[in-house]
Design an enzyme around this catalytic site. Structure first.
Site, PDB file in Angstrom:
ATOM      1  N   GLY A  20     -26.377 -71.580   1.541  1.00 27.36           N
ATOM      2  CA  GLY A  20     -27.322 -71.097   0.534  1.00 27.36           C
ATOM      3  C   GLY A  20     -27.629 -72.177  -0.492  1.00 27.36           C
ATOM      4  O   GLY A  20     -28.594 -72.884  -0.357  1.00 27.36           O
ATOM      5  N   SER A  34     -25.497 -75.375   7.115  1.00 27.99           N
ATOM      6  CA  SER A  34     -26.377 -75.495   5.966  1.00 27.99           C
ATOM      7  C   SER A  34     -25.595 -75.950   4.729  1.00 27.99           C
ATOM      8  O   SER A  34     -24.909 -76.958   4.768  1.00 27.99           O
ATOM      9  CB  SER A  34     -27.103 -74.166   5.742  1.00 27.99           C
ATOM     10  N   TYR A  35     -25.669 -75.191   3.610  1.00 30.59           N
ATOM     11  CA  TYR A  35     -24.936 -75.609   2.420  1.00 30.59           C
ATOM     12  C   TYR A  35     -23.420 -75.491   2.611  1.00 30.59           C
ATOM     13  O   TYR A  35     -22.649 -76.034   1.816  1.00 30.59           O
ATOM     14  CB  TYR A  35     -25.381 -74.827   1.172  1.00 30.59           C
ATOM     15  N   ASP A  40     -35.242 -78.038  13.137  1.00 34.04           N
ATOM     16  CA  ASP A  40     -35.039 -77.601  11.756  1.00 34.04           C
ATOM     17  C   ASP A  40     -35.655 -78.631  10.816  1.00 34.04           C
ATOM     18  O   ASP A  40     -35.329 -79.815  10.887  1.00 34.04           O
ATOM     19  CB  ASP A  40     -33.532 -77.478  11.485  1.00 34.04           C
ATOM     20  N   HIS A  60     -32.515 -74.230  12.421  1.00 33.64           N
ATOM     21  CA  HIS A  60     -31.468 -74.346  11.420  1.00 33.64           C
ATOM     22  C   HIS A  60     -30.205 -73.586  11.820  1.00 33.64           C
ATOM     23  O   HIS A  60     -29.096 -74.049  11.598  1.00 33.64           O
ATOM     24  CB  HIS A  60     -32.012 -73.804  10.092  1.00 33.64           C
TER      25      HIS A  60
END
Length: 456
Positions: free
Chosen positions: A86, A182-183, A379, A431
């Site tokens: 996120g 991701s994060y 992505d 992603h």
């Protein structure tokens, strides 16, 4: 003397028995009997609930454990903690419900179907909603939602782990891995570093930590910026002039505080990209898909199994059903807001975010931990070029040069093995690699656990 020894032995076994019954009771309290809309005879156990990570503030994190099927030797399989990023997004919404978990949610938002490529076929999966304020995880101190950041997230996740292992001691000595995307490219290495450092000097480490796996991971602000702008330009998503402006206007040192000129250039780039799904540039975004699916399903039978970009919407329906929350032992504090896939408050007010994870990589590579990095190549948010620049900056010696790996005689992607790190791409994946290419992601995960190169 004999009576004294007998008494000691008696009280020792009484104490052990009480402790055992205590954690078994806690486990039983967390057992999921059955989820609403769940298929019958699934063959594996599930547990979910809360672990307090800060009593004073009233922070508690929500977990969901999905064991391997008994038929696949659940008792000897490793444990894998999965984290989404996120920052502020739910591991239940993404990892569990649309990527690697055992179930997928149907468009009705009420029923589930089996994911044939669920990773719990290979390992016991522990999904964690982190930090507090994300998903079902909560804090009784409202200011916590506005002050979350990397450091506290890592510390709370470590506290969660230690407390969770007390509730599930049968996992204490299992091989343990941390994975995410991701994060979580920040969360995973940071938590790995804490676990590694606190294990040192302990003869029997509390956490039998073996390594980590990250996908499409935010890694290093400087290289992520360069690689992302380059990806947009080389894939024809932005104009030559905008590419040049981005390279000049955006301070390539920090993504947390971009200048007004950089924000202006990013807005221009977004306008030029048009109505695409940046997380998967060659598939239709959710708002265009439902009518297309209805029209084409009769002619193309595979359409019903194709990537569904609306899965987040199904999650928001399903996990807000009172009967689902009851089955999951979730929302016990009856918060006033609905469950969401991502928390805007947590994400917008994120406090601290180091510029680079590369120093942590260097430390953990030197420690001999297993480290794999993978990247879906469609992505545009954290693209393959960004990841390649970051890995290149580590200046690791190459063990096996770039090669194509295969699935059923078709190229599944490419890989390069470095000293201390393996990099894998998955062709045609966005992603969320396990969402777009579930079979290939499964092969990747199996290779990671077996510590074997991708099949060539």
């Amino acid at each position: 003397m004999g009576h004294y020894v007998s008494a000691v032995i008696f009280f020792f076994f009484l104490f052990v028995g009480l402790c055992t019954s205590s954690y078994l009771e806690d486990q039983e309290r967390d057992r999921i009997t059955e989820l609403p809309g769940q298929p019958k005879n699934i063959g594996f156990a599930q547990y979910s609930g809360y672990v307090t990570v800060n009593k004073q503030a009233g922070r508690a994190l929500f977990y969901w454990l999905v064991q391997s099927p008994a038929s696949r030797g659940a008792e000897s399989r490793p444990l894998v903690l999965w984290l989404n990023g996120g920052p502020g997004c739910s591991s239940v919404a993404y990892g569990a419900a649309e990527e690697i978990g055992p179930f997928r949610i149907r468009p009705d938002g009420k029923t589930l179907f089996i994911n044939p490529y669920a990773w719990n076929n290979l390992a016991n999966l522990l999904f964690l909603e982190s930090p507090a304020g994300v998903g079902f995880s909560y804090s009784n101190t409202t200011s916590d939602l506005y002050t979350a950041g990397d450091q506290r997230t890592a510390e709370d996740a470590y506290t969660f782990l230690i407390n969770w292992f007390e509730r599930f001691p049968q996992y204490k000595h299992r091989d343990f891995y941390i994975a995410g995307e991701s994060y979580a490219g920040h969360y995973v290495p940071q938590l790995s570093q804490i676990v590694y450092r606190r294990n040192r000097g302990i003869q029997n480490p509390v956490v039998n930590f073996k390594g980590f796996l990250v996908g499409n991971a935010v890694t290093d602000d400087y290289h992520d910026y360069i690689g992302t702008f380059e990806y947009w330009w080389t894939h024809g998503l932005i104009s030559d002039s905008t590419y040049k402006i981005l390279r000049v206007a955006c301070d390539l040192g920090s993504s947390m505080h971009p200048s007004s000129e950089c924000i202006k250039a990013l807005n221009l780039a977004e306008a030029e990209q048009g109505n695409i799904d940046p997380y998967s540039i060659f598939t239709r975004p959710c708002n265009d898909t439902s009518s297309l699916r209805r029209k084409l399903r009769g002619h193309y039978p595979w359409m019903s199994r194709a990537y569904d970009p609306c899965t987040e919407r199904y999650s928001e329906v399903y996990f807000n059903l009172p009967e689902v929350q009851t089955a999951l032992h979730a929302n016990v504090t009856q918060v006033s807001y609905p469950w969401r896939t991502c928390s805007n408050i947590v994400g917008i007010y994120w406090a601290d975010s180091p510029l680079s994870m590369l120093p942590i990589y260097q430390e953990l590579i030197a420690a001999g931990l297993r480290i794999w990095v993978f990247s879906g190549d469609t992505d545009a948010v954290v693209p393959v070029t960004a990841t390649r620049y970051s890995i290149d900056a580590l200046k690791l010696p190459t063990i096996t040069n770039w090669y194509a790996w295969y699935d059923n005689h078709k190229v599944g992607g490419w890989s390069q093995v470095y000293k201390g790190l393996t990099f894998v791409t998955v062709t045609g994946a966005g992603h969320e690699v396990p969402l777009h290419r579930p079979r290939q992601a499964y092969i990747l995960f199996r290779s990671f656990l077996e510590n074997k190169p991708m099949p060539s």
